[in-house]
Design a protein around this motif. Structure first.
Motif, PDB file in Angstrom:
ATOM      1  N   LEU A 181       0.844  -1.196   0.000  1.00  0.00           N
ATOM      2  CA  LEU A 181       0.000   0.000   0.000  1.00  0.00           C
ATOM      3  C   LEU A 181       0.881   1.249   0.000  1.00  0.00           C
ATOM      4  O   LEU A 181       1.711   1.423   0.890  1.00  0.00           O
ATOM      5  CB  LEU A 181      -0.904  -0.021   1.235  1.00  0.00           C
ATOM      6  CG  LEU A 181      -1.894   1.130   1.380  1.00  0.00           C
ATOM      7  CD1 LEU A 181      -2.816   1.227   0.175  1.00  0.00           C
ATOM      8  CD2 LEU A 181      -2.727   0.948   2.650  1.00  0.00           C
ATOM      9  N   THR A 240       1.607   6.792   2.284  1.00  0.00           N
ATOM     10  CA  THR A 240       2.454   7.726   3.018  1.00  0.00           C
ATOM     11  C   THR A 240       3.586   8.269   2.149  1.00  0.00           C
ATOM     12  O   THR A 240       4.175   7.549   1.345  1.00  0.00           O
ATOM     13  CB  THR A 240       3.027   7.017   4.264  1.00  0.00           C
ATOM     14  OG1 THR A 240       1.943   6.430   4.976  1.00  0.00           O
ATOM     15  CG2 THR A 240       3.782   7.974   5.158  1.00  0.00           C
ATOM     16  N   SER A 296       0.318  11.317   8.879  1.00  0.00           N
ATOM     17  CA  SER A 296      -1.042  11.358   9.426  1.00  0.00           C
ATOM     18  C   SER A 296      -1.956  12.135   8.487  1.00  0.00           C
ATOM     19  O   SER A 296      -3.120  11.789   8.297  1.00  0.00           O
ATOM     20  CB  SER A 296      -1.034  12.025  10.799  1.00  0.00           C
ATOM     21  OG  SER A 296      -0.262  11.255  11.691  1.00  0.00           O
ATOM     22  N   TYR A 342       7.748   4.523   3.884  1.00  0.00           N
ATOM     23  CA  TYR A 342       7.252   3.429   4.735  1.00  0.00           C
ATOM     24  C   TYR A 342       6.341   2.467   3.974  1.00  0.00           C
ATOM     25  O   TYR A 342       5.307   2.053   4.501  1.00  0.00           O
ATOM     26  CB  TYR A 342       6.475   3.977   5.943  1.00  0.00           C
ATOM     27  CG  TYR A 342       7.201   5.009   6.771  1.00  0.00           C
ATOM     28  CD1 TYR A 342       8.507   4.795   7.179  1.00  0.00           C
ATOM     29  CD2 TYR A 342       6.560   6.180   7.157  1.00  0.00           C
ATOM     30  CE1 TYR A 342       9.168   5.738   7.954  1.00  0.00           C
ATOM     31  CE2 TYR A 342       7.206   7.120   7.934  1.00  0.00           C
ATOM     32  CZ  TYR A 342       8.515   6.902   8.327  1.00  0.00           C
ATOM     33  OH  TYR A 342       9.151   7.832   9.090  1.00  0.00           O
ATOM     34  N   THR A 365       5.455  -0.818   3.033  1.00  0.00           N
ATOM     35  CA  THR A 365       5.798  -2.165   3.494  1.00  0.00           C
ATOM     36  C   THR A 365       5.564  -3.190   2.385  1.00  0.00           C
ATOM     37  O   THR A 365       4.561  -3.104   1.672  1.00  0.00           O
ATOM     38  CB  THR A 365       4.991  -2.501   4.759  1.00  0.00           C
ATOM     39  OG1 THR A 365       5.238  -1.465   5.724  1.00  0.00           O
ATOM     40  CG2 THR A 365       5.413  -3.823   5.359  1.00  0.00           C
ATOM     41  N   THR A 403      -2.097   6.761  13.801  1.00  0.00           N
ATOM     42  CA  THR A 403      -1.508   6.850  15.151  1.00  0.00           C
ATOM     43  C   THR A 403      -2.610   6.940  16.214  1.00  0.00           C
ATOM     44  O   THR A 403      -3.765   7.226  15.916  1.00  0.00           O
ATOM     45  CB  THR A 403      -0.624   8.111  15.282  1.00  0.00           C
ATOM     46  OG1 THR A 403      -1.467   9.258  15.107  1.00  0.00           O
ATOM     47  CG2 THR A 403       0.486   8.134  14.241  1.00  0.00           C
ATOM     48  N   GLU A 453      -3.043   9.278  18.239  1.00  0.00           N
ATOM     49  CA  GLU A 453      -3.612  10.639  18.255  1.00  0.00           C
ATOM     50  C   GLU A 453      -4.658  10.796  17.156  1.00  0.00           C
ATOM     51  O   GLU A 453      -5.684  11.455  17.356  1.00  0.00           O
ATOM     52  CB  GLU A 453      -2.490  11.682  18.098  1.00  0.00           C
ATOM     53  CG  GLU A 453      -1.512  11.743  19.282  1.00  0.00           C
ATOM     54  CD  GLU A 453      -0.592  10.527  19.382  1.00  0.00           C
ATOM     55  OE1 GLU A 453      -0.333   9.869  18.353  1.00  0.00           O
ATOM     56  OE2 GLU A 453      -0.140  10.215  20.510  1.00  0.00           O
TER      57      GLU A 453
HETATM   58  C1  FAD Z   1       6.841   0.025  10.061  1.00  0.00           C
HETATM   59  C2  FAD Z   1       5.897   0.901   9.330  1.00  0.00           C
HETATM   60  C3  FAD Z   1       5.177   0.390   8.273  1.00  0.00           C
HETATM   61  C4  FAD Z   1       4.340   1.215   7.529  1.00  0.00           C
HETATM   62  N1  FAD Z   1       3.726   0.699   6.438  1.00  0.00           N
HETATM   63  C5  FAD Z   1       3.064   1.548   5.599  1.00  0.00           C
HETATM   64  C6  FAD Z   1       2.587   1.098   4.351  1.00  0.00           C
HETATM   65  O1  FAD Z   1       2.725  -0.075   3.996  1.00  0.00           O
HETATM   66  N2  FAD Z   1       1.976   1.974   3.528  1.00  0.00           N
HETATM   67  C7  FAD Z   1       1.821   3.299   3.872  1.00  0.00           C
HETATM   68  O2  FAD Z   1       1.266   4.051   3.093  1.00  0.00           O
HETATM   69  N3  FAD Z   1       2.258   3.754   5.064  1.00  0.00           N
HETATM   70  C8  FAD Z   1       2.887   2.919   5.923  1.00  0.00           C
HETATM   71  N4  FAD Z   1       3.369   3.385   7.127  1.00  0.00           N
HETATM   72  C9  FAD Z   1       3.164   4.787   7.461  1.00  0.00           C
HETATM   73  C10 FAD Z   1       2.244   5.028   8.665  1.00  0.00           C
HETATM   74  O3  FAD Z   1       0.900   4.923   8.294  1.00  0.00           O
HETATM   75  C11 FAD Z   1       2.604   6.396   9.199  1.00  0.00           C
HETATM   76  O4  FAD Z   1       3.854   6.287   9.806  1.00  0.00           O
HETATM   77  C12 FAD Z   1       1.605   6.944  10.186  1.00  0.00           C
HETATM   78  O5  FAD Z   1       0.384   7.211   9.558  1.00  0.00           O
HETATM   79  C13 FAD Z   1       2.128   8.195  10.863  1.00  0.00           C
HETATM   80  O6  FAD Z   1       2.660   9.101   9.937  1.00  0.00           O
HETATM   81  P1  FAD Z   1       4.122   9.743  10.181  1.00  0.00           P
HETATM   82  O7  FAD Z   1       5.045   8.657  10.456  1.00  0.00           O
HETATM   83  O8  FAD Z   1       4.426  10.620   9.043  1.00  0.00           O
HETATM   84  O9  FAD Z   1       3.973  10.598  11.469  1.00  0.00           O
HETATM   85  P2  FAD Z   1       3.387  12.103  11.584  1.00  0.00           P
HETATM   86  O10 FAD Z   1       2.082  12.175  10.904  1.00  0.00           O
HETATM   87  O11 FAD Z   1       4.418  13.068  11.241  1.00  0.00           O
HETATM   88  O12 FAD Z   1       3.084  12.164  13.125  1.00  0.00           O
HETATM   89  C14 FAD Z   1       4.064  12.503  14.127  1.00  0.00           C
HETATM   90  C15 FAD Z   1       3.331  12.650  15.459  1.00  0.00           C
HETATM   91  O13 FAD Z   1       2.416  13.747  15.370  1.00  0.00           O
HETATM   92  C16 FAD Z   1       1.118  13.321  15.722  1.00  0.00           C
HETATM   93  N5  FAD Z   1       0.128  14.049  14.955  1.00  0.00           N
HETATM   94  C17 FAD Z   1       0.116  14.281  13.620  1.00  0.00           C
HETATM   95  N6  FAD Z   1      -0.967  14.986  13.292  1.00  0.00           N
HETATM   96  C18 FAD Z   1      -1.670  15.212  14.421  1.00  0.00           C
HETATM   97  C19 FAD Z   1      -2.867  15.883  14.734  1.00  0.00           C
HETATM   98  N7  FAD Z   1      -3.604  16.459  13.789  1.00  0.00           N
HETATM   99  N8  FAD Z   1      -3.288  15.896  16.027  1.00  0.00           N
HETATM  100  C20 FAD Z   1      -2.564  15.312  16.974  1.00  0.00           C
HETATM  101  N9  FAD Z   1      -1.418  14.668  16.748  1.00  0.00           N
HETATM  102  C21 FAD Z   1      -0.962  14.627  15.484  1.00  0.00           C
HETATM  103  C22 FAD Z   1       1.106  11.858  15.399  1.00  0.00           C
HETATM  104  O14 FAD Z   1       0.094  11.180  16.114  1.00  0.00           O
HETATM  105  C23 FAD Z   1       2.496  11.432  15.811  1.00  0.00           C
HETATM  106  O15 FAD Z   1       2.529  11.216  17.195  1.00  0.00           O
HETATM  107  C24 FAD Z   1       4.185   2.560   7.898  1.00  0.00           C
HETATM  108  C25 FAD Z   1       4.869   3.061   8.987  1.00  0.00           C
HETATM  109  C26 FAD Z   1       5.727   2.261   9.697  1.00  0.00           C
HETATM  110  C27 FAD Z   1       6.485   2.859  10.830  1.00  0.00           C
END
Ligand code: FAD
Ligand code: FAD
Lengths: 384, 258
Positions: A123, A126, A132, A156, A158, A365, A367
């Motif tokens: 998928l 991201t 998020s 990310y 996977t 997440t 949040e």
């Molecule tokens: C091991 C792994 C596998 C993954 N696999 C896939 C995949 O196969 N396909 C894919 O598309 N994605 C994948 N992801 C991505 C995953 O969905 C995202 O990491 C996740 O949605 C969070 O996005 P971010 O890492 O950019 O964090 P950010 O969105 O930058 O968030 C950082 C922090 O800010 C908080 N935050 C952000 N916005 C808000 C808000 N509005 N209010 C309050 N808090 C907030 C978050 O909760 C978090 O604590 C994977 C991630 C990991 C780590």
């Protein structure tokens, strides 16, 4: 209220438990983890024994199964071989999107392949600037005659390199409303113009995650899944079941952690008695058991609601939030009960602990789960 | 080829509870297909798949074996139909009674070419039912069968004996008790589990079997007790082989073993 499983579910899960003990024993899973190797053979065994066929339409080799049954399957995978539960959960969203929105041609090749043991479709949502806030994605799809050309960078992603396809989400830069400007495509991973960079993770060592660079990757236009610019609602249609599946795998892992803890507490002697004889340890174990029971009830309830066709808009988010945190707490307690051994790579609880930590981040997440559930709760309160 | 496979449904040994007085409780045990009978079912289903015909599963025991989950479990492993003789007088039946009931049922099924059984039952493990059944049906009967091939109008079998493998050719009908390593039993998938509910199940009473004489037990169970766990002696014997042998013999005599 009837908490019993159907006889068919009991027989299926018994069969799956035996299959996992045969084909994915803990020694093998530990070895694969240490070598950072994908569990190809256990995955194929799931296909060979009809597990991957569950919930796929019969015309593609599938067998009918309701969401409750799929939840039980994920939980069992999570308990005996968590990576298989993770992989299966990741597949649930992309495979369901294809069942629901794919063209006949796409369905025939992707679903038939999945039932026979292909890896799930990866998928690609991201991006570096869009986590998020997934709708902030920028990858583009430019129509060129009968083809479409992709450019951008996915983060990310996977399974991306080892899967046959990525379900790629792109954004129409012209669209003013981002939620009505996203499209969903089937992108074969052997398309020229793709470059994969594997990412080093704290857990999920057998389930690789990549950064994907997409440069002028050209595929036929008919690889569009569903309608142009309808990708966002299509994606949302199956996020709920993906989160439920991730929860179910997490519950399985928490059950494994509790089993290890109970057996260790009965065996390990300190101060002349098994540590389980000390109240402090019994309290930890009891709290773990209560959390497991609550988690299990929550996922079964959400699965049941989905099978009844009820909306789980806020329930699924609350369930994901609760389960991800509770499963982290339970696996952390397992590390604690085992003392120094819990922190050693020789025992599986460290692996469960590392693998489960992601559940509070991936699939949305904690949040973001609050952000989904909170406004819904208030809205319901205003209505009644 | 018309095959009957006999399977005992019995309490799961891992669910046995030993009470403080050493008596055994099966109250909470889940009933399952005997683990040794799973191999017989697998062998029967493979023969049918390779040579055509049908597989009838046959089980005799108390009323509680007539349980819908057990029926589905049996049928999901490949047999085409199931015959159950479920009466409470068969609770704890000895091998003679079981063999008489099964023989009558096989006769009633009629025109059977091959009867397969497991090596022994999962609970009592007397390993006798198959041979007694052959005797009652007046057909060749062999145990320890580790391979079955259809040859001409009969079968060619291999028997795994202690030191050798015996190869025999037999006419049909015959009764064969298979070893645990003849095949790895398949694990039923959802399709087979769903299909199982649609396969025919025949419930026969003892009266239906038209036995000439009521089956007579040959064994009377006097009591059943779990062995009392004994604390290990934890004796370490050291010294030269001669000395060690001497002191080992000394200990054995002292404990009254020899
Ligand atoms: C091991 C792994 C596998 C993954 N696999 C896939 C995949 O196969 N396909 C894919 O598309 N994605 C994948 N992801 C991505 C995953 O969905 C995202 O990491 C996740 O949605 C969070 O996005 P971010 O890492 O950019 O964090 P950010 O969105 O930058 O968030 C950082 C922090 O800010 C908080 N935050 C952000 N916005 C808000 C808000 N509005 N209010 C309050 N808090 C907030 C978050 O909760 C978090 O604590 C994977 C991630 C990991 C780590
Ligand atoms: C990375 C690492 C480095 C270390 N380095 C050193 C070192 O350099 N030198 C050294 O000597 N040791 C070292 N240790 C050992 C460390 O001090 C012990 O692991 C720790 O004291 C716990 O002992 P244990 O692992 O045997 O766990 P146990 O004592 O077996 O404890 C298991 C569980 O039972 C609980 N428990 C035990 N007794 C009771 C009780 N009476 N009441 C309630 N709960 C109880 C514990 O809290 C724990 O949750 C190290 C350990 C690790 C993991």
């Amino acid at each position: 209220m009837d908490f019993r499983w159907t006889e068919e579910q009991e027989l299926l899960i018994q069969s799956l438990e035996e299959l996992l003990q045969r084909e994915a024993p803990e020694t093998l899973m530990a070895e694969l983890d240490a070598r950072h190797e994908f569990p190809f053979k256990p995955w194929q065994a799931l296909a060979d024994n009809g597990i991957l066929a569950l919930g796929i339409p019969e015309e593609y080799g599938g067998v009918p199964a309701d969401i409750t049954t799929l939840t039980l399957v994920c939980e069992t995978l999570g308990k005996y071989a968590l990576p298989l539960g993770i992989i299966y959960s990741l597949g649930i969203i992309t495979i369901r999107d294809i069942i629901q929105f794919g063209s006949e041609e796409i369905k025939a090749k992707v679903l038939g392949g999945f039932v026979r043991g292909d890896l799930p479709v990866a998928l690609g949502i991201t991006e570096p600037q869009a986590g998020s806030d997934a709708a902030a994605m920028k990858a583009t799809a430019q129509i060129d005659g009968d083809d479409v050309i992709f450019n951008g960078q996915k983060m990310y992603c996977t399974l991306a390199k080892i899967a046959k396809y990525i379900l790629l989400m792109t954004r129409d830069a012209q669209g003013t409303n981002p939620y009505a400007s996203i499209s969903m495509w089937l992108l074969p991973t052997d398309t020229p113009g793709l470059r994969f960079n594997i990412l080093n993770k704290v857990g999920w060592w057998t389930v690789p995650t990549y950064e994907v660079f997409i440069e002028n990757a050209r595929v036929p236009r008919k690889n569009l899944v569903g309608q142009f610019n309808s990708g966002w609602p299509q994606l949302m249609a199956n996020f709920e079941i993906e989160r439920l599946a991730l929860c179910a795998a997490s519950v399985g892992a928490a059950e494994a952690a509790l089993e290890d803890s109970l057996s260790y507490a009965n065996r390990r002697v300190q101060f002349g008695n098994p540590i389980g004889s000390y109240q402090a340890v019994q309290h930890i174990l009891t709290d773990m058991a209560i959390k497991n029971e609550n988690m299990r009830n929550y996922i079964y309830k959400v699965a049941w609601m989905m099978d009844q066709g009820q909306s789980v808009r806020h329930e699924h988010a609350m369930c994901k939030l609760y389960v991800a945190r509770a499963a982290c707490e339970v696996t952390d307690s397992a590390v604690q009960i085992m003392g120094g051994l819990g922190y050693m790579m020789d025992h599986r609880v460290q692996r469960l602990w590392r693998d489960i930590r992601l559940m509070r981040i991936g699939g949305g997440t904690d949040e973001i789960m609050y952000n989904i559930a909170g406004p819904q709760l208030l809205k319901h309160a205003r209505k009644s | 080829m018309k095959i009957v496979v006999c399977a005992k449904l019995a309490p799961d040994a891992s669910d046995i509870e030993v009470r403080s007085d050493g008596s055994i409780s099966l109250d909470r045990a889940e009933w399952r297909i005997g683990s040794f009978d799973l191999q017989a079912i697998e062998a029967a289903v493979r023969l049918r798949d390779a040579h055509g015909g049908s597989v009838t599963a046959l089980s005799a025991g108390p009323q509680r074996i007539n349980h819908s989950k057990l029926r589905k479990d049996l049928l999901s492993r490949g047999p085409d139909e199931l015959v159950l003789v479920a009466e409470d007088v068969l609770n704890g039946a000895d091998t003679a009674v079981t063999a008489q009931v099964l023989a009558a049922a096989v006769r009633k099924i009629g025109a059977v070419d091959l009867v397969l059984t497991g090596e022994g039952s999962a609970d009592l493990y007397f390993q006798q039912v198959g041979l007694q059944l052959g005797e009652l049906l007046e057909v060749p009967a062999f145990n320890a069968v580790s391979k079955i091939e259809v040859k001409d109008s009969g079968v060619r079998i291999e028997r795994s004996l202690e030191e050798e493998t015996e190869v025999l050719e037999l006419p049909l009908p015959a009764v064969l008790a298979v070893t645990t390593d003849i095949h790895t039993p398949r694990l039923p998938n959802m399709k087979e589990i769903l299909l199982a509910a649609k396969k025919p199940v025949y419930e026969w009473s003892l009266a239906d079997l038209e036995l000439e004489n009521a089956p007579e037990p040959r064994v009377e169970a006097v009591s059943l007790r779990a062995p009392r766990p004994v604390e290990r002696k934890r004796i370490l014997i050291e010294g030269s082989p001669e000395e060690a042998a001497q002191s080992l013999a000394g200990y054995l005599v002292k404990e009254g073993v020899v």
